[in-house]
Design a protein around this motif. Structure first.
Motif, PDB file in Angstrom:
ATOM      1  N   ARG A 179      26.008  65.956  61.541  1.00 38.22           N
ATOM      2  CA  ARG A 179      26.641  67.147  62.129  1.00 38.22           C
ATOM      3  C   ARG A 179      26.940  66.936  63.610  1.00 38.22           C
ATOM      4  O   ARG A 179      26.593  67.780  64.458  1.00 38.22           O
ATOM      5  CB  ARG A 179      25.756  68.384  61.921  1.00 38.22           C
ATOM      6  N   ASP A 180      27.565  65.827  63.914  1.00 38.56           N
ATOM      7  CA  ASP A 180      27.880  65.503  65.300  1.00 38.56           C
ATOM      8  C   ASP A 180      29.265  66.029  65.643  1.00 38.56           C
ATOM      9  O   ASP A 180      30.281  65.510  65.179  1.00 38.56           O
ATOM     10  CB  ASP A 180      27.796  63.987  65.511  1.00 38.56           C
ATOM     11  N   LYS A 181      29.309  67.088  66.462  1.00 41.24           N
ATOM     12  CA  LYS A 181      30.591  67.714  66.783  1.00 41.24           C
ATOM     13  C   LYS A 181      31.511  66.766  67.532  1.00 41.24           C
ATOM     14  O   LYS A 181      32.728  66.792  67.355  1.00 41.24           O
ATOM     15  CB  LYS A 181      30.346  68.971  67.626  1.00 41.24           C
ATOM     16  N   GLU A 182      30.946  65.930  68.382  1.00 39.96           N
ATOM     17  CA  GLU A 182      31.734  65.028  69.221  1.00 39.96           C
ATOM     18  C   GLU A 182      32.537  64.043  68.366  1.00 39.96           C
ATOM     19  O   GLU A 182      33.756  63.952  68.463  1.00 39.96           O
ATOM     20  CB  GLU A 182      30.776  64.290  70.171  1.00 39.96           C
ATOM     21  N   SER A 183      31.834  63.310  67.496  1.00 41.31           N
ATOM     22  CA  SER A 183      32.501  62.281  66.683  1.00 41.31           C
ATOM     23  C   SER A 183      33.154  62.866  65.443  1.00 41.31           C
ATOM     24  O   SER A 183      33.946  62.203  64.785  1.00 41.31           O
ATOM     25  CB  SER A 183      31.479  61.227  66.247  1.00 41.31           C
ATOM     26  N   GLY A 184      32.803  64.112  65.101  1.00 41.00           N
ATOM     27  CA  GLY A 184      33.360  64.711  63.888  1.00 41.00           C
ATOM     28  C   GLY A 184      32.703  64.179  62.630  1.00 41.00           C
ATOM     29  O   GLY A 184      33.188  64.381  61.519  1.00 41.00           O
ATOM     30  N   ARG A 185      31.580  63.515  62.783  1.00 38.79           N
ATOM     31  CA  ARG A 185      30.881  62.956  61.628  1.00 38.79           C
ATOM     32  C   ARG A 185      29.862  63.986  61.144  1.00 38.79           C
ATOM     33  O   ARG A 185      28.929  64.301  61.862  1.00 38.79           O
ATOM     34  CB  ARG A 185      30.208  61.637  62.054  1.00 38.79           C
ATOM     35  N   TYR A 186      30.057  64.477  59.904  1.00 42.35           N
ATOM     36  CA  TYR A 186      29.202  65.541  59.402  1.00 42.35           C
ATOM     37  C   TYR A 186      27.979  64.979  58.686  1.00 42.35           C
ATOM     38  O   TYR A 186      26.876  65.474  58.837  1.00 42.35           O
ATOM     39  CB  TYR A 186      30.003  66.439  58.462  1.00 42.35           C
TER      40      TYR A 186
ATOM     41  N   TRP B  20      33.496  73.928  62.132  1.00 47.05           N
ATOM     42  CA  TRP B  20      32.107  73.582  62.463  1.00 47.05           C
ATOM     43  C   TRP B  20      31.994  72.843  63.796  1.00 47.05           C
ATOM     44  O   TRP B  20      30.914  72.812  64.399  1.00 47.05           O
ATOM     45  CB  TRP B  20      31.475  72.748  61.356  1.00 47.05           C
ATOM     46  N   ARG B  21      33.148  72.274  64.279  1.00 46.11           N
ATOM     47  CA  ARG B  21      33.082  71.505  65.536  1.00 46.11           C
ATOM     48  C   ARG B  21      33.265  72.395  66.765  1.00 46.11           C
ATOM     49  O   ARG B  21      33.155  71.930  67.903  1.00 46.11           O
ATOM     50  CB  ARG B  21      34.135  70.396  65.519  1.00 46.11           C
ATOM     51  N   SER B  27      25.970  74.176  63.958  1.00 46.36           N
ATOM     52  CA  SER B  27      26.534  73.208  63.011  1.00 46.36           C
ATOM     53  C   SER B  27      25.736  73.136  61.711  1.00 46.36           C
ATOM     54  O   SER B  27      26.216  72.646  60.706  1.00 46.36           O
ATOM     55  CB  SER B  27      26.622  71.823  63.654  1.00 46.36           C
ATOM     56  N   SER B  70      32.971  62.866  54.523  1.00 41.91           N
ATOM     57  CA  SER B  70      31.879  63.015  55.493  1.00 41.91           C
ATOM     58  C   SER B  70      32.360  63.596  56.818  1.00 41.91           C
ATOM     59  O   SER B  70      31.559  63.907  57.689  1.00 41.91           O
ATOM     60  CB  SER B  70      31.199  61.672  55.735  1.00 41.91           C
ATOM     61  N   ARG B  71      33.697  63.761  56.963  1.00 45.74           N
ATOM     62  CA  ARG B  71      34.227  64.365  58.189  1.00 45.74           C
ATOM     63  C   ARG B  71      34.706  65.800  57.984  1.00 45.74           C
ATOM     64  O   ARG B  71      35.248  66.411  58.898  1.00 45.74           O
ATOM     65  CB  ARG B  71      35.395  63.510  58.725  1.00 45.74           C
ATOM     66  N   THR B  72      34.563  66.357  56.787  1.00 49.23           N
ATOM     67  CA  THR B  72      35.154  67.672  56.564  1.00 49.23           C
ATOM     68  C   THR B  72      34.179  68.829  56.718  1.00 49.23           C
ATOM     69  O   THR B  72      34.592  69.943  56.989  1.00 49.23           O
ATOM     70  CB  THR B  72      35.733  67.794  55.147  1.00 49.23           C
ATOM     71  N   ALA B  73      32.888  68.591  56.485  1.00 43.08           N
ATOM     72  CA  ALA B  73      31.925  69.691  56.509  1.00 43.08           C
ATOM     73  C   ALA B  73      32.355  70.815  55.592  1.00 43.08           C
ATOM     74  O   ALA B  73      32.107  71.979  55.849  1.00 43.08           O
ATOM     75  CB  ALA B  73      31.732  70.237  57.919  1.00 43.08           C
ATOM     76  N   LEU B 298      41.056  69.581  66.688  1.00 48.08           N
ATOM     77  CA  LEU B 298      39.790  68.966  66.285  1.00 48.08           C
ATOM     78  C   LEU B 298      39.853  68.344  64.884  1.00 48.08           C
ATOM     79  O   LEU B 298      38.914  67.699  64.445  1.00 48.08           O
ATOM     80  CB  LEU B 298      38.654  69.999  66.347  1.00 48.08           C
TER      81      LEU B 298
END
Lengths: 438, 438
Positions: A179-186, B20-21, B27, B70-73, B298
């Motif tokens: 759940r890293d908002k910066e990298s967008g990696r959830y 979520w970002r 998050s 893994s980037r969509t949340a 984002l």
């Protein structure tokens, strides 16, 4: 040395058949959330490991007529569904474990895994699943469009169900969610695992769409006492609930189950065997006896007879003399039905009870051991069973809810604490499995 | 005249794909009960009719790769299961309705009826069931051992499911439980009814083992817009959730659905049509636009493309030019798949959007109407749709949770109240169906 473990089986109409008629019992307990909450909080105040709920997907009439059933207030008539009820308790309690029964025979592994995992998250790691293999006709009738399940397969089916559910609980590794908002990696895809299970009964791909809780996965209980159930417990369970009525059978059972664990690479302490215990406690023995008698007198004899027939899977008892023991050939015939029935009948044979006595007994404790007397008397029985390796603790089944539990808390708990038999408090971040490991 | 009705669709990662970002979003919202509770209580403070949850029995990967997923949340990755979550909200809120989606395609009617009835009791009459007929491959894969369901049958199956569930909710008459300690009479057998349903898809005997709540039975919602779904809504539902992107299609839809009700003996006001609405609100229009732009930026373009492909049921879009509209023959081919996809593509055709624009749009509102501007701008659109009989109200789908909902509450609600469009307060004993009938 580990402590004596305690759980509370909340039967909303009381373990005793006439429990709901007790003057201090809220008669709407089965649909009264506040009543459940107060009992759960009281058990939490006593540092109990868990509260425990039965379940059944039917009004379990058996061979009862609507007329006679209407006098029993059985917990199987109408009440909250356990997962919804425990979810409400999850956010209104803090430390106590929340164990729900769910049948492994008719259930769907993805749904069971998912609801338990969600309850586990809501409670921050306090959920548990009590696996049962029941498959009554009343339940079957509510799912009659589904393909038939061979009753002979039910233990193999349950064993596979537990494997699948545990497998689904391993879908996400502990740190899978970034759940890293910066990298967008959830989340980290390398830490997500599909199950791809294809077995004899179930085909489930996964992964589960609920992440793990603070305790990693919910605890597992097994109820029952058949060799097949023992084997599932030895392989998977952290807790075992069963009906044992005397110390010698309890010791035999305990040795047998614990003896099965090494083959599964488990230490004996990883499973807590906690048979049901029905306490009748008073300030004096006479007071305790009076409490039991008061309840016995509230059961109509015909209803008691029908209940005992129900315990025996619907056997016709009308042809027998109420004041004689049941004939041996009838007992032999019934014994094939289930381990539970076999146990109940063994008690009858052993004690030489008349049918009338058996009926009253069946409405009292329903096959579980009764402890009657002062706080010290009840504590004596518990200590004896515990120290003689008849059990690791007990699942309390109060005859009335809440009065019989109030009595236990008032008279027995101080005694158990004085003897340093029970843990003083919860850990700092209590989970069900953490509670059981104390 | 009835008021404009409002519900809140809580998507824990926000309706916008990059929601979520947003810096003010927790998050871990999908597994954060406190976050849900605060939003539900805020909606309750605004006297909303209900909160609404989506559902799916799978990590819905569709054609996503684990890497891109893994980037969509997406809300379908991992979160609370809705019945457990709503049960926890049932005892921590007082007046707001609690509506959960549950698929009528793969679910079991006895279980759905039972969990909803239990949620209804816990919430004192605030539960609702949003009936969907989805049957994705991802879900099927988690129940692959069950007999196959013909997708062509799914609306007939859903219609029968709703009948069975409603039938089970009628198992106990309102005053069936007597619970008279004196006479020992727990319920009146004459007021208990077995269902004995034997239909094309289901065979369910009943009765249900949960009694009715304060609202008699849970409310029924239907999501979707197919003619078959409209028919189920017209016959049974108190609420309808759907995706409508412009007023003229909304008016057509509204007239059509309400027109079907008389044949079922129902008045138009017995069903509230409440399409999704995605608000972007600011103190000024520029501020609202900036909020939308911030989110759009984002989203990774490749993820947006894959999301749009997902909206289209997994269509391969890699062969098309991002800066041209989609070819008409491709659209014609896709349109056969579902009503929802047809609608999305009609928007694209209608507006002459390029594929790139469509991708961004798809991550924003996902086919629902967007209202962007000041509080008065958004209230204008809502009032226009309401007064032109395009809807009875809206199901809010905030792009971010909670910030976009906070903005709505802060800027739009005072405007709606000033115009006397919305009800001032709940009734004295709020139920979901009571809220919807205001």
């Amino acid at each position: 040395m580990s402590k004596l473990h305690l759980g509370l089986f909340i039967n909303p109409t009381g373990q005793h058949m006439a429990g709901w008629r007790h003057p201090e019992v809220p008669s709407d307990f089965p649909v009264n959330f506040q009543a459940y909450l107060e009992m759960a909080r009281q058990a939490e105040a006593e540092s109990f490991d868990f509260v425990f709920l039965a379940d059944g997907e039917a009004v379990k009439a058996g061979r009862w007529t609507p007329e006679s059933l209407s006098r029993t207030a059985s917990r199987f008539v109408a009440q909250f569904e356990p997962f919804t009820l425990l979810s409400a308790l999850a956010v209104t309690t803090r430390s106590i474990g929340l164990v729900s029964t769910a049948s492994a025979t008719l259930g769907e592994p993805y749904r069971i895994a998912r609801q338990l995992a969600s309850l586990d998250l809501l409670s921050k790691g306090r959920a548990g699943w009590n696996v049962v293999t029941s498959y009554e006709a009343d339940v079957r009738a509510n799912f009659a469009h589904l393909p038939p399940i061979d009753i002979a397969d039910r233990y193999r089916r349950s064993a596979e169900m537990v494997e699948v559910v545990k497998g689904l609980w391993n879908s996400w590794e502990k740190d899978a969610f970034i759940r890293d908002k910066e990298s967008g990696r959830y989340y980290d895809p390398a830490r997500l695992h599909a199950l791809n299970h294809k077995g004899e009964f179930f085909e489930v791909r996964g992964p589960l769409n609920v992440p793990p809780s603070e305790q990693g996965r919910p605890g597992i209980f097994v109820a029952g006492s058949s060799p097949e159930g023992q084997e599932i417990a030895a392989a998977h369970a952290e807790g075992m609930f069963t009906a044992l009525s005397d110390l010698s059978s309890a010791r035999k059972f305990y040795t047998e189950v614990k003896g099965r664990m090494a083959a599964h690479g488990r230490a004996p302490d990883e499973l807590r065997i906690m048979p049901g215990l029905v306490p009748f406690v008073g300030e004096t023995r006479a007071e305790a006896e009076a409490r039991q008698k008061q309840l016995d007198e509230l059961v109509h004899p015909a209803v008691a007879l029908q209940h005992f027939s129900f315990v025996l899977g619907g056997a016709d008892l009308s042809k027998f003399d109420l004041d004689k023991p049941l004939p041996a050939d009838f007992i032999a015939e019934q014994s094939e039905k289930s381990t539970r029935q076999r146990q109940v009948l063994q008690i009858a044979l052993h004690a030489g009870h008349t049918l009338r006595q058996m009926c009253v007994l069946s409405t009292r404790a329903k096959g579980h051991v009764t402890a009657l007397g002062t706080g010290a008397d009840v504590a004596d029985l518990m200590q004896e069973w515990f120290e003689a390796k008849g059990c690791d603790g007990f699942t309390l089944m109060p005859a009335t809810t809440p009065p019989a539990f109030d009595d236990f808390a008032r008279f027995v708990m101080p005694e158990l604490r004085r003897r340093k038999l029970v843990p003083e408090a919860y850990g700092t971040s209590p989970t069900l499995r953490g509670n059981l490991a104390r």
